[in-house]
Design an enzyme around this catalytic site. Structure first.
Site: not given
Length: 306
Positions: A42, A109, A139
């Site tokens: 995010k 990620h 987020s």
């Protein structure tokens, strides 16, 4: 469907969706022309992936933009499946092996210590995008609410405490952004970007990215890309808004929610903000790595040599 639970994976909180294919991920055969787009969850990942896809293929393969979802054009390296239903089991490594485009654009990620060694050995290009900790937390919270393949976030207060302690998927935000920032000092093919800078002046950041990548755009091409990557345009684009992913309930919260710098002010209480600032002072210790938490704040000068 049952939500996954976190577990400790070599010192980082993870879920099985991102570790079940670990052997395939770690043995992934990188290429010198691969480009890896890295971020903590995010933090502007989809934005950066779409920007990169347009830079390389927007002109030469325009049909991709209308027919192939972004998550298939820029596969997610460590994901063990693209859908929670058995009929659609596909690993990120398999999707990447099937790509016919060059360079391969690869999303991950992973914290720096988890990136497969072949990327370093092949001297692949890495683009890292970081976002301030508070907007990332907000987020991430809403994302976990709507994505049933993520652990149950509970209420905001509980999630924020877990986030500060690194008890969320991919672990500590502090460790993630700092680890990749440190790597920038020794690995010349790593370009470190900030979400707040992209939001403030997307054209300027795109110019810097093109300079790093050795790309040249005409004024018309640049303007076309800037129009396509505007938040509102991406939010309504079925090829970029993840509306084709069935385990994300966008009636709970849109995948692309606001995209604003400073939206954390709408959820953090005064007390939460004060405690968070203190926590950040203790855990984000590198003075050369600084973040902006307000859209109106003046640009922070950064020592890019670290």
């Amino acid at each position: 469907m049952d939500r996954p639970t976190l577990f400790d994976f070599h010192g980082v909180s993870m879920i099985k969706q991102f570790t079940d294919s670990w052997e395939e991920v770690q043995n992934f055969k990188a290429r010198p022309d691969d480009i890896v787009i890295v971020s903590y969850p995010k933090s502007g990942t989809t934005w950066t992936c779409y920007l990169m896809d347009l830079l390389f293929f927007g002109k030469t393969c325009p049909e991709r933009l209308l027919s192939i979802p972004l998550q298939e054009r820029v596969p997610f390296l460590e994901i063990s499946r693209t859908s929670p239903t058995p009929e659609y089991l596909q690993k990120g490594t398999d999707l990447l092996d099937q790509l016919t485009t060059t360079p391969r654009l690869i999303k991950t990620h992973l914290p720096v210590q988890f990136l497969p060694k072949s990327f370093w050995e092949q001297n692949s290009t890495i683009i890292y995008v970081a976002r301030n900790a508070k907007d990332t937390a907000v987020s991430y919270y809403h994302f976990c609410r709507m994505n049933y393949c993520m652990p149950e976030p509970a209420d905001w207060s509980t999630f924020l405490q877990n986030y500060k302690e690194g008890k969320v998927s991919y672990g500590s935000w502090y460790d993630h952004v700092s680890g990749w920032w440190e790597m920038k000092r020794s690995y010349s093919k790593l370009h470190y970007m900030f979400y707040e800078d992209l939001s403030e002046d997307t054209g300027r950041e795109m110019d810097q990215l093109c300079s790093f990548l050795g790309l040249s755009l005409s004024a018309e091409e640049k303007e076309n890309i800037l129009t396509r990557v505007k938040f509102d345009n991406m939010k309504t684009n079925k090829m970029t808004n993840f509306s084709t992913i069935h385990h994300m309930d966008q009636t709970v919260s849109p995948f692309m929610r606001k995209g604003k710098v400073g939206d954390w002010k709408n959820l953090f209480t005064v007390s939460q903000n004060e405690k968070f600032d203190e926590d950040c002072k203790q855990k984000l210790k590198n003075p050369t790595l600084q973040f902006r938490y307000d859209a109106e704040a003046a640009s922070v000068a950064r020592d890019m040599e670290g």
